[in-house]
Design an enzyme around this catalytic site. Structure first.
Site: not given
Ligand code: SF4
Length: 226
Positions: A127, A146
């Site tokens: 991420k 997220d």
């Protein structure tokens, strides 16, 4: 929607992107930064913390530390103190120091520009790497997943998965690659402003007609879908 083909889903998603793009033309990464290194540090700090708080902390932090070598050399206790209010500060300070030491030793002090190299830095996951590549370098190699992207993707019927890597795979198959970074920004902005975790404001939602509202318990007012 129920029994939707992949093509129909991609076409619906395209309309969702157009509507959200119209709603949030200024959508961008909300972590303040002036360089790839600053974005990397801010993204590490943003785990389990709001962007707002991270921006308060980095205002001072970035005045104090300018290069990867500065972070690598900083005494651990000093760095911990500087980032304390972002939570999980011990882990984050260790990760920042490890990542910056690797940047100095293996990459001449410059943040690397590939997924493979980024995820080799200590404490940098997919991420964080996607945030840095998409926003600091304009390279779309994946979709940032997220908490907002995960929640909205599920509600919008774009994935049935809950593991970020699997959600990312589903989204990469649906969204054109050149829009991956923008797509995450749009979902994150919508998640912060309309599609809240607890009580999504579906009645006023700009994509209500395109959304199956999967898993949303709140009932809609009878005229909201018109
Ligand atoms: S209709 Fe509701 S669940 Fe769907 S995106 Fe909008 S706010 Fe979220």
């Amino acid at each position: 929607m129920p029994g939707e083909t992949k093509q129909a889903k991609a076409a619906r998603l395209e309309k969702v992107v157009v509507a959200l793009d119209r709603t949030y033309p200024e959508a961008h990464c909300e972590l303040d930064h002036q360089s790839p290194l600053e974005l990397l540090i801010a993204t590490i700090l943003s785990a389990q913390c709001t962007d707002k708080r991270v921006n308060v902390v980095t205002q001072d932090l970035f005045r104090h530390y300018h290069s990867a070598a500065d972070y690598a050399k900083a005494p651990l206790a000093e760095l911990e103190q500087a980032i304390k209010t972002t939570g999980f500060f011990r882990n984050k300070a260790r990760n920042i120091k490890a990542a910056c030491a690797a940047i100095v030793e293996k990459h001449g002090g410059q943040v690397p520009q590939t997924m493979e190299e980024l995820i080799q830095l200590g404490g940098v996951g997919r991420k964080t790497a996607n945030v840095v590549l998409g926003n600091a370098f304009g390279i779309n190699v994946g979709v940032v997943v997220d908490t907002h992207v995960a929640r909205l993707s599920f509600r919008l019927g774009l994935t049935k998965n809950s593991a970020p890597e699997k959600i990312e795979r589903d989204l990469m198959a649906l969204v054109p690659q050149k829009k991956w970074a923008l797509f995450s920004h749009l979902l994150i902005w919508h998640g912060r402003r309309r599609c809240f975790a607890r009580k999504p404001d579906c009645a006023h939602c700009e994509v209500l007609k395109l959304c199956p509202r999967i898993g949303v318990k709140e009932k809609l007012a009878t005229n909201a879908h018109k």
